[in-house]
Scaffold this motif. Sequence first.
Motif, short mmCIF file in Angstrom:
data_model
loop_
_atom_site.label_atom_id
_atom_site.label_comp_id
_atom_site.label_asym_id
_atom_site.label_seq_id
_atom_site.Cartn_x
_atom_site.Cartn_y
_atom_site.Cartn_z
N ARG A 31 26.76 75.49 28.69
CA ARG A 31 27.65 74.52 28.12
C ARG A 31 28.72 75.39 27.23
N ASP A 32 29.15 75.19 26.06
CA ASP A 32 30.02 75.98 25.36
C ASP A 32 29.04 77.20 24.75
N ALA A 33 29.66 78.31 24.16
CA ALA A 33 29.01 79.24 23.84
C ALA A 33 27.94 79.15 22.75
N ALA A 34 28.41 78.28 21.61
CA ALA A 34 27.55 78.18 20.66
C ALA A 34 26.15 77.49 21.03
N ALA A 35 26.61 76.22 21.74
CA ALA A 35 25.14 75.54 22.28
C ALA A 35 24.35 76.26 23.28
N THR A 36 24.87 77.03 24.05
CA THR A 36 23.92 77.56 25.38
C THR A 36 23.21 78.99 24.67
N VAL A 37 24.20 79.76 23.53
CA VAL A 37 23.33 80.88 23.12
C VAL A 37 22.39 80.31 22.02
N GLY A 38 22.52 79.19 21.55
CA GLY A 38 21.70 78.55 20.66
C GLY A 38 20.26 78.61 21.41
N GLU A 39 20.40 77.91 22.21
CA GLU A 39 19.30 77.48 23.33
C GLU A 39 18.42 78.91 23.60
N LEU A 40 19.33 79.84 24.29
CA LEU A 40 18.72 81.03 24.72
C LEU A 40 18.27 82.11 23.80
N THR A 41 18.73 81.91 22.29
CA THR A 41 18.06 82.66 21.50
C THR A 41 17.00 82.23 20.78
N ALA A 42 16.88 80.83 21.00
CA ALA A 42 15.52 80.13 20.50
C ALA A 42 14.27 80.74 21.68
#
Length: 290
Positions: A31-42
Amino acid sequence: MIAGLELGGTKCVATLAEGREVVEQRRVPTRDAAATVGELTAILDEWVMAHRVEAIGVAAFGPIRTDRSAPDFGTFLATPKPGWQGFALAAHLEARYGLPVGLDSDVNGAALAEGRWGGAAGMANHAYVTVGTGVGVGLVVGGRTLAGRAHSEMGHIFVDRAAGDEGPGNCPFHGACVEGLISGPALAARTGLAGEALDEMHPIWNQFVHVLARLVHTIVLTAAPERVALGGGVLATRPGLVARVDAAVRDGLAGYAQVPFTVGPPLLGDQAGPLGALALALGRLEAGAA
């Protein structure tokens, strides 16, 4: 233990591994960077807490700054994907985890993985072409990915088209470049049909083979690879197209190639991308994180 992130146009794959051996793998939608990277860093938070992770590898769609000496290393550039331009991914990961981060384009990572563990093992010069949401080319020359101030964007070059193949193309930057003609979204826009609805006899495949063969022709004459792997979602379910492209390349070259080469699918299949992220993590460790 190492972790890898493959960032693709439609999905991202996070991989935890012990060297080459995959321990766990998870997928999230792009998705957008904030949402996608948020999931990946979790996911990474969980793995780093539970394991002694020594490095992180990132194989990302582009354009992304891959010059490690640049102040904006690991930052997304003029990508058409909403919400990603200007996102400093490498800096974000380094600050969060304090670990070495190896980063390159997704297709360069896949090429390195094929060289370490796949169909190009033992070869110093080879290429990987992916045809999916976009079209990318990873070139390995002398055992290293070929790059100047940025990674290759050969998917955006112009080639001649098959007779009768007309129309503006689907690339928002260049119209009828290679990606604008044969990527998954381009095929859907040009035919009005989703990829899975295109049968093997649809005339678009003749045009597809012509354009992809012209791209491979250029790669063979530019980098003199020993092998060219053709992967990505569009080709994954249509192996017969790879043989057709191979034949068209050889017909077009008319015996002019100066070294023998092969054209075939990636031996690592759909794991070439995720394993590419691991190859980048290992490469960073082997370089001493210098």
